[in-house]
Design a protein around this motif. Structure first.
Motif, PDB file in Angstrom:
ATOM      1  N   ASP A   1      -6.863   5.135  -1.230  1.00  0.00           N
ATOM      2  CA  ASP A   1      -7.543   3.881  -0.941  1.00  0.00           C
ATOM      3  C   ASP A   1      -7.479   2.989  -2.172  1.00  0.00           C
ATOM      4  O   ASP A   1      -7.281   3.454  -3.285  1.00  0.00           O
ATOM      5  CB  ASP A   1      -9.006   4.131  -0.574  1.00  0.00           C
ATOM      6  CG  ASP A   1      -9.127   4.818   0.782  1.00  0.00           C
ATOM      7  OD1 ASP A   1      -8.267   4.566   1.647  1.00  0.00           O
ATOM      8  OD2 ASP A   1     -10.077   5.590   0.967  1.00  0.00           O
TER       9      ASP A   1
ATOM     10  N   VAL B   1       1.943   4.592   1.401  1.00  0.00           N
ATOM     11  CA  VAL B   1       1.784   5.285   2.676  1.00  0.00           C
ATOM     12  C   VAL B   1       2.705   6.491   2.750  1.00  0.00           C
ATOM     13  O   VAL B   1       3.762   6.537   2.118  1.00  0.00           O
ATOM     14  CB  VAL B   1       2.059   4.358   3.889  1.00  0.00           C
ATOM     15  CG1 VAL B   1       1.012   3.272   3.996  1.00  0.00           C
ATOM     16  CG2 VAL B   1       3.445   3.767   3.827  1.00  0.00           C
TER      17      VAL B   1
ATOM     18  N   ILE C   1       0.848  -1.197   0.000  1.00  0.00           N
ATOM     19  CA  ILE C   1       0.000   0.000   0.000  1.00  0.00           C
ATOM     20  C   ILE C   1       0.883   1.247   0.000  1.00  0.00           C
ATOM     21  O   ILE C   1       1.961   1.251   0.585  1.00  0.00           O
ATOM     22  CB  ILE C   1      -0.974   0.025   1.201  1.00  0.00           C
ATOM     23  CG1 ILE C   1      -0.226  -0.010   2.537  1.00  0.00           C
ATOM     24  CG2 ILE C   1      -1.978  -1.104   1.105  1.00  0.00           C
ATOM     25  CD1 ILE C   1      -1.108   0.221   3.747  1.00  0.00           C
TER      26      ILE C   1
ATOM     27  N   ASP D   1       1.462  -4.018   3.954  1.00  0.00           N
ATOM     28  CA  ASP D   1       0.550  -3.468   4.959  1.00  0.00           C
ATOM     29  C   ASP D   1       0.868  -3.951   6.366  1.00  0.00           C
ATOM     30  O   ASP D   1       0.677  -3.217   7.329  1.00  0.00           O
ATOM     31  CB  ASP D   1      -0.907  -3.698   4.594  1.00  0.00           C
ATOM     32  CG  ASP D   1      -1.258  -5.144   4.315  1.00  0.00           C
ATOM     33  OD1 ASP D   1      -0.369  -6.017   4.337  1.00  0.00           O
ATOM     34  OD2 ASP D   1      -2.446  -5.404   4.070  1.00  0.00           O
TER      35      ASP D   1
ATOM     36  N   VAL E   1      -0.309   3.220  10.762  1.00  0.00           N
ATOM     37  CA  VAL E   1      -1.552   3.717  10.153  1.00  0.00           C
ATOM     38  C   VAL E   1      -2.650   3.784  11.213  1.00  0.00           C
ATOM     39  O   VAL E   1      -3.394   4.767  11.294  1.00  0.00           O
ATOM     40  CB  VAL E   1      -1.978   2.838   8.955  1.00  0.00           C
ATOM     41  CG1 VAL E   1      -3.380   3.201   8.473  1.00  0.00           C
ATOM     42  CG2 VAL E   1      -0.966   2.964   7.812  1.00  0.00           C
TER      43      VAL E   1
ATOM     44  N   GLN F   1      -2.590   5.867   4.679  1.00  0.00           N
ATOM     45  CA  GLN F   1      -2.599   5.281   3.342  1.00  0.00           C
ATOM     46  C   GLN F   1      -2.903   6.414   2.380  1.00  0.00           C
ATOM     47  O   GLN F   1      -3.909   7.110   2.513  1.00  0.00           O
ATOM     48  CB  GLN F   1      -3.637   4.167   3.244  1.00  0.00           C
ATOM     49  CG  GLN F   1      -3.568   3.446   1.923  1.00  0.00           C
ATOM     50  CD  GLN F   1      -4.397   2.170   1.886  1.00  0.00           C
ATOM     51  OE1 GLN F   1      -4.742   1.616   2.920  1.00  0.00           O
ATOM     52  NE2 GLN F   1      -4.696   1.719   0.685  1.00  0.00           N
TER      53      GLN F   1
END
Length: 135
Positions: free
Chosen positions: A93, A4, A2, A76, A83, A90
């Protein structure tokens, strides 16, 4: 994987889709030099040439993200707590996608080794079930 970034890096910036990430500093990891290109392609985004700073380990790229140096693609499970507590956010989405596989290999002549068998059993137990995060 993801995207970030530090929450304050994203604050005040219009980051609504993956396209918007192209305007931010992107951080890369040397072991996965095509990770951003693959991520953008998987999300239907024509990214062209992607520049940015390269880091040699997940631990160093994570520190760069925590210091606000840019956006990184990270597993993740490595950033879940950051997070959750709001330190990182993040950036956009969307579905996470693993950008690689891990394989356990051993010499044929060691296939019956008791230690290896115990490790394979433990690894199978850890990776089975609902939580299929890369470990």
């Amino acid at each position: 994987m993801i995207p970030v970034a530090r929450a304050d890096l994203l604050r005040g910036r219009a980051v609504r889709s993956g396209h918007d990430l192209l305007r931010l500093p992107l951080l890369h990891i040397q072991t996965r030099p095509q990770a951003w290109a693959q991520w953008f392609a998987a999300h239907g985004i024509e990214a062209g040439q992607i520049s940015g700073t390269y880091y040699d380990q997940f631990s160093t790229i994570l520190q760069a993200v925590l210091h606000g140096l840019g956006v990184a693609l990270l597993p993740d499970y490595l950033v879940r707590q950051d997070v959750a507590d709001g330190t990182l956010k993040q950036a956009v989405d969307g579905p996470a996608q693993s950008l690689g596989d891990y394989w356990l290999v051993w010499p044929k002549e060691r296939a019956d080794d008791a230690g290896l068998a115990a490790f394979r059993g433990w690894l199978e137990e850890e990776t089975s079930g609902e939580d299929m995060l890369p470990r």
